[in-house]
Design a protein around this motif. Structure first.
Motif, PDB file in Angstrom:
ATOM      1  N   ASP A  91       0.761  -1.196  -0.026  1.00  0.00           N
ATOM      2  CA  ASP A  91      -0.113  -0.140   0.035  1.00  0.00           C
ATOM      3  C   ASP A  91       0.859   1.318   0.100  1.00  0.00           C
ATOM      4  OD1 ASP A  91      -2.450   1.433   0.094  1.00  0.00           O
ATOM      5  OD2 ASP A  91      -2.306   1.454   2.108  1.00  0.00           O
ATOM      6  N   GLU A  92       1.874   1.194  -0.208  1.00  0.00           N
ATOM      7  CA  GLU A  92       3.124   2.219  -0.248  1.00  0.00           C
ATOM      8  C   GLU A  92       2.716   3.110  -1.540  1.00  0.00           C
ATOM      9  OE1 GLU A  92       7.736   3.445   0.191  1.00  0.00           O
ATOM     10  OE2 GLU A  92       7.260   1.274   0.054  1.00  0.00           O
ATOM     11  N   ASN A  93       2.163   4.328  -1.478  1.00  0.00           N
ATOM     12  CA  ASN A  93       1.848   5.174  -2.389  1.00  0.00           C
ATOM     13  C   ASN A  93       0.965   4.762  -3.560  1.00  0.00           C
ATOM     14  OD1 ASN A  93       3.957   7.218  -1.690  1.00  0.00           O
ATOM     15  ND2 ASN A  93       5.749   6.015  -2.600  1.00  0.00           N
ATOM     16  N   GLY A  94      -0.116   4.020  -2.641  1.00  0.00           N
ATOM     17  CA  GLY A  94      -1.016   3.571  -3.627  1.00  0.00           C
ATOM     18  C   GLY A  94      -0.843   1.832  -3.729  1.00  0.00           C
ATOM     19  N   TRP A  95      -1.841   1.141  -3.822  1.00  0.00           N
ATOM     20  CA  TRP A  95      -1.583  -0.591  -4.074  1.00  0.00           C
ATOM     21  C   TRP A  95      -0.976  -0.732  -5.207  1.00  0.00           C
ATOM     22  CZ3 TRP A  95      -1.838  -3.347   0.000  1.00  0.00           C
ATOM     23  CH2 TRP A  95      -2.859  -3.254   1.070  1.00  0.00           C
ATOM     24  N   ARG A  96       0.140  -1.586  -5.174  1.00  0.00           N
ATOM     25  CA  ARG A  96       0.709  -1.895  -6.201  1.00  0.00           C
ATOM     26  C   ARG A  96       1.820  -3.403  -5.917  1.00  0.00           C
ATOM     27  NH1 ARG A  96       4.687   3.114  -7.402  1.00  0.00           N
ATOM     28  NH2 ARG A  96       2.608   4.042  -6.719  1.00  0.00           N
ATOM     29  N   GLN A  97       2.031  -3.890  -7.120  1.00  0.00           N
ATOM     30  CA  GLN A  97       2.656  -5.180  -6.707  1.00  0.00           C
ATOM     31  C   GLN A  97       4.151  -4.813  -6.364  1.00  0.00           C
ATOM     32  OE1 GLN A  97       2.321  -8.121  -9.963  1.00  0.00           O
ATOM     33  NE2 GLN A  97       3.189  -9.695  -8.568  1.00  0.00           N
ATOM     34  N   SER A  98       4.641  -5.511  -5.178  1.00  0.00           N
ATOM     35  CA  SER A  98       5.709  -5.016  -4.768  1.00  0.00           C
ATOM     36  C   SER A  98       6.845  -6.343  -4.085  1.00  0.00           C
ATOM     37  CB  SER A  98       5.558  -4.260  -3.549  1.00  0.00           C
ATOM     38  OG  SER A  98       5.244  -5.035  -2.410  1.00  0.00           O
ATOM     39  N   THR A  99       7.728  -6.280  -3.694  1.00  0.00           N
ATOM     40  CA  THR A  99       8.593  -7.397  -3.051  1.00  0.00           C
ATOM     41  C   THR A  99       8.405  -7.425  -1.790  1.00  0.00           C
ATOM     42  OG1 THR A  99      10.352  -5.738  -2.794  1.00  0.00           O
ATOM     43  CG2 THR A  99      10.480  -7.140  -4.759  1.00  0.00           C
ATOM     44  N   TRP A 100       8.752  -8.491  -0.933  1.00  0.00           N
ATOM     45  CA  TRP A 100       8.612  -8.785   0.303  1.00  0.00           C
ATOM     46  C   TRP A 100       9.976  -9.189   0.957  1.00  0.00           C
ATOM     47  CZ3 TRP A 100       8.849 -13.537   2.545  1.00  0.00           C
ATOM     48  CH2 TRP A 100       9.071 -14.483   1.765  1.00  0.00           C
ATOM     49  N   THR A 101       9.950  -8.974   2.363  1.00  0.00           N
ATOM     50  CA  THR A 101      11.078  -9.577   2.987  1.00  0.00           C
ATOM     51  C   THR A 101      10.392 -10.577   4.178  1.00  0.00           C
ATOM     52  OG1 THR A 101      11.039  -7.961   4.555  1.00  0.00           O
ATOM     53  CG2 THR A 101      12.517  -7.461   2.617  1.00  0.00           C
ATOM     54  N   ALA A 104      -5.617   2.363 -11.178  1.00  0.00           N
ATOM     55  CA  ALA A 104      -5.001   1.437 -10.974  1.00  0.00           C
ATOM     56  C   ALA A 104      -4.584   0.662  -9.853  1.00  0.00           C
ATOM     57  CB  ALA A 104      -3.461   2.225 -11.074  1.00  0.00           C
ATOM     58  N   GLN A 105      -5.417   1.167  -8.680  1.00  0.00           N
ATOM     59  CA  GLN A 105      -5.250   0.595  -7.406  1.00  0.00           C
ATOM     60  C   GLN A 105      -6.320  -0.572  -7.512  1.00  0.00           C
ATOM     61  OE1 GLN A 105      -4.276   2.816  -3.703  1.00  0.00           O
ATOM     62  NE2 GLN A 105      -5.127   4.546  -4.973  1.00  0.00           N
ATOM     63  N   LEU A 106      -7.409  -0.227  -8.265  1.00  0.00           N
ATOM     64  CA  LEU A 106      -8.504  -1.175  -8.070  1.00  0.00           C
ATOM     65  C   LEU A 106      -8.028  -2.278  -9.179  1.00  0.00           C
ATOM     66  CD1 LEU A 106     -11.570   1.015  -8.889  1.00  0.00           C
ATOM     67  CD2 LEU A 106     -11.084  -0.486  -7.064  1.00  0.00           C
ATOM     68  N   VAL A 107      -7.403  -2.068 -10.196  1.00  0.00           N
ATOM     69  CA  VAL A 107      -6.699  -3.328 -10.892  1.00  0.00           C
ATOM     70  C   VAL A 107      -5.488  -4.143 -10.196  1.00  0.00           C
ATOM     71  CG1 VAL A 107      -5.288  -3.857 -12.900  1.00  0.00           C
ATOM     72  CG2 VAL A 107      -7.362  -2.102 -13.082  1.00  0.00           C
ATOM     73  N   GLU A 108      -4.836  -3.426  -9.256  1.00  0.00           N
ATOM     74  CA  GLU A 108      -4.028  -4.201  -8.761  1.00  0.00           C
ATOM     75  C   GLU A 108      -4.633  -4.874  -7.516  1.00  0.00           C
ATOM     76  OE1 GLU A 108      -0.874  -4.398  -8.999  1.00  0.00           O
ATOM     77  OE2 GLU A 108      -0.282  -3.020 -10.153  1.00  0.00           O
ATOM     78  N   LEU A 109      -5.674  -4.561  -6.615  1.00  0.00           N
ATOM     79  CA  LEU A 109      -6.483  -5.434  -5.796  1.00  0.00           C
ATOM     80  C   LEU A 109      -7.017  -6.473  -6.364  1.00  0.00           C
ATOM     81  CD1 LEU A 109      -8.084  -2.722  -3.408  1.00  0.00           C
ATOM     82  CD2 LEU A 109      -6.046  -4.322  -2.842  1.00  0.00           C
ATOM     83  N   SER A 110      -7.726  -6.070  -7.605  1.00  0.00           N
ATOM     84  CA  SER A 110      -8.351  -7.131  -8.252  1.00  0.00           C
ATOM     85  C   SER A 110      -7.341  -8.394  -8.642  1.00  0.00           C
ATOM     86  CB  SER A 110      -8.950  -6.693  -9.390  1.00  0.00           C
ATOM     87  OG  SER A 110      -9.794  -7.620 -10.376  1.00  0.00           O
ATOM     88  N   VAL A 116     -13.691 -10.453  -6.479  1.00  0.00           N
ATOM     89  CA  VAL A 116     -13.395 -10.281  -7.655  1.00  0.00           C
ATOM     90  C   VAL A 116     -14.685  -9.537  -8.217  1.00  0.00           C
ATOM     91  CG1 VAL A 116     -12.564 -11.177 -10.011  1.00  0.00           C
ATOM     92  CG2 VAL A 116     -11.924 -12.132  -7.698  1.00  0.00           C
ATOM     93  N   THR A 117     -15.767 -10.157  -8.225  1.00  0.00           N
ATOM     94  CA  THR A 117     -16.893  -9.582  -8.702  1.00  0.00           C
ATOM     95  C   THR A 117     -17.339  -8.120  -8.621  1.00  0.00           C
ATOM     96  OG1 THR A 117     -17.903 -11.530  -9.001  1.00  0.00           O
ATOM     97  CG2 THR A 117     -19.464  -9.874  -9.353  1.00  0.00           C
ATOM     98  N   ARG A 118     -17.207  -7.924  -7.251  1.00  0.00           N
ATOM     99  CA  ARG A 118     -17.461  -6.376  -6.741  1.00  0.00           C
ATOM    100  C   ARG A 118     -16.437  -5.516  -7.131  1.00  0.00           C
ATOM    101  NH1 ARG A 118     -21.560  -6.018  -2.932  1.00  0.00           N
ATOM    102  NH2 ARG A 118     -22.258  -8.160  -2.283  1.00  0.00           N
ATOM    103  N   LEU A 119     -15.198  -6.111  -7.251  1.00  0.00           N
ATOM    104  CA  LEU A 119     -14.117  -5.231  -7.637  1.00  0.00           C
ATOM    105  C   LEU A 119     -13.894  -4.862  -9.051  1.00  0.00           C
ATOM    106  CD1 LEU A 119     -10.986  -6.540  -5.376  1.00  0.00           C
ATOM    107  CD2 LEU A 119     -11.846  -4.252  -5.482  1.00  0.00           C
ATOM    108  N   GLN A 120     -14.482  -5.636  -9.929  1.00  0.00           N
ATOM    109  CA  GLN A 120     -14.521  -5.480 -11.076  1.00  0.00           C
ATOM    110  C   GLN A 120     -15.532  -4.674 -11.416  1.00  0.00           C
ATOM    111  OE1 GLN A 120     -14.699  -9.600 -13.242  1.00  0.00           O
ATOM    112  NE2 GLN A 120     -12.422  -9.711 -12.818  1.00  0.00           N
TER     113      GLN A 120
END
Length: 327
Positions: free
Chosen positions: A93-103, A170-176, A214-218
Motif C-alpha cells: 500500500d506504499e503510495n497506492g496499492w501496487r505489486q511489490s517485493t517482500w522480506t 490502477a489501485q482497483l486493478v492491482e487489488l483485483s 473479484v466480482t465486486r471489484l470488477q
C-alpha cells in the motif's frame, strides 16, 4: 523472526534456493511457536521448525494482510513438525496499492493467528486447518480494503477530494489481481482434494468469498471507467464554457467602447472613467453570472471569487490604459 522463507519474487526466481544469509542450500531456518495468538497465550499454539524447500505434498492457500499493509499470497505446507510458506506474489500500500517485493520481516505475526489448541496426535491436521482458516479470515481484511476504495470513489464523485482518477483505477486493478491470484490458489487446493473435511470447507469458503470480492471489484472498476468517460466529457464542456467566458471578457468591452466612441472619453478623468467603465463592469458581471450557472459540476465560492478577480483585473487594465492614453 527467521531470516528467510521460500520466496518467489522475480529477483529470486533466477537464483533458486538462495537464502537471505547468502547460502545456497535449503533446510531448517528457525524454530518458532505458531498459532499461539497475539499476544501469545502459553497454553495455545505449537512449536514447529520453519523450513525451506523440504516439504512436498498438498498445500493450503496462504493469504495474509500484514501489519505493514502488504498483501501476501502464496501456499503453506506442513508435516506436523515442519512448516513451509511459499509466497507467490505480494502487494504493498506504499503510495497506492501496487505489486511489490517482500522480506521475512513482513511475515512477522502472520503465523500467530488464528490461535489454536494443538493436540500432539493431530498436529499436522490441526496446523493445516488453522493455516487455511487464517487465510479465510484474511478475506474479511481484503473486504475492508474494497470498502476503502469505494470510499475513495465516493469522495471523487462528490468532489470532496482531488484524488487522481487514474491512480484510483490502477489501485482497483492491482487489488483485483491480488484477490484473483489468491482465489486461484484456493481453487488449486480444492482440486487437490487431499485435506480433511474441515480444511476443505475453509478452502471452499475462501474460494466463494474471494469470487464475490473479484466480482465486486470488477463492478467498481467498471463504474469508475464509466465515470472517467463522463469526466472527460465534462472537462470538454468546461473548456468550452471557459472559452466562451474568455471571448465575452474580451469582446464585450471592445463592443461597448466601439459603441461609445472611445475618443470622447480618452484620456480618462475621474468623471469620464466611471461613466465609461460602469457599463462594461455591468456587462461582464452579467456574462460571468450566466457562465457560472452553466459550468458543469458544483459551483463553489471559489469560482465566484475567481470570476470577481478576473472582472476587477480586466477593469483595472482598462482604467490604467485610459489614464495613460495620449491627449
Amino acid at each position: 523472526m527467521p531470516p528467510s522463507l521460500a520466496n518467489e519474487n522475480p529477483a529470486e526466481q533466477a537464483r533458486p534456493g538462495r537464502r537471505a544469509d547468502g547460502s545456497g542450500h535449503r533446510g531448517k531456518i528457525a524454530d518458532m511457536r505458531i498459532l499461539a495468538g497475539d499476544p501469545a497465550e502459553q497454553d495455545l499454539g505449537v512449536d514447529v521448525t520453519l523450513s525451506e524447500g523440504l516439504l512436498r505434498g498438498p498445500a493450503v492457500p496462504f493469504l495474509r494482510l500484514t501489519k505493514g499493509r502488504k498483501i501476501l499470497v502464496g501456499e503453506a505446507r506442513t508435516d506436523g513438525t515442519n512448516v513451509e510458506v511459499v509466497i507467490r506474489a505480494a502487494w504493498s500500500d506504499e503510495n497506492g496499492w501496487r505489486q511489490s517485493t517482500w522480506t521475512a520481516q513482513d511475515l512477522d505475526g502472520t503465523l500467530a493467528e488464528p490461535a489454536h489448541r494443538v493436540e500432539e496426535r493431530e498436529r499436522g491436521l490441526t496446523i493445516a486447518k488453522a493455516l487455511a482458516e487464517g487465510s479465510r479470515n484474511t478475506v474479511a481484511d481484503l473486504r475492508g480494503l474494497r470498502y476503502e476504495m469505494e470510499r475513495q470513489v465516493a469522495d471523487l464523485l462528490a468532489q470532496r477530494k482531488n484524488t487522481a482518477l487514474r491512480l484510483v483505477m490502477a489501485q482497483l486493478v492491482e487489488l483485483s489481481m491480488a484477490v484473483s491470484r489468491a482465489r486461484d490458489l484456493a481453487q488449486e487446493a480444492i482440486r487437490e482434494g487431499r485435506f480433511t473435511t474441515v480444511t476443505m470447507r475453509h478452502c471452499e469458503a475462501m474460494n466463494a468469498e474471494l469470487g464475490d470480492e473479484v466480482t465486486r471489484l470488477q463492478a467498481l472498476l467498471s463504474s469508475v471507467s464509466t465515470f472517467a468517460v463522463a469526466q472527460e466529457g465534462e472537462a470538454q464542456q468546461r473548456f468550452n464554457t471557459l472559452a466562451a467566458a474568455a471571448a465575452a471578457g474580451l469582446g464585450l468591452p471592445a463592443l461597448i467602447l466601439s459603441l461609445y466612441g472611445a475618443d470622447d472619453y480618452l484620456p480618462f478623468t475621474a468623471d469620464k472613467a466611471w461613466r465609461a467603465l460602469t457599463p462594461i463592469a455591468g456587462a461582464l458581471t452579467i456574462a460571468a453570472a450566466i457562465i457560472l450557472t452553466r459550468v458543469p459540476g458544483r459551483t463553489t465560492a471559489k469560482h465566484y471569487l475567481i470570476a470577481a478577480g478576473l472582472i476587477i483585473g480586466l477593469l483595472s487594465i482598462l482604467l490604467v490604459a485610459g489614464l495613460l492614453a495620449p491627449r
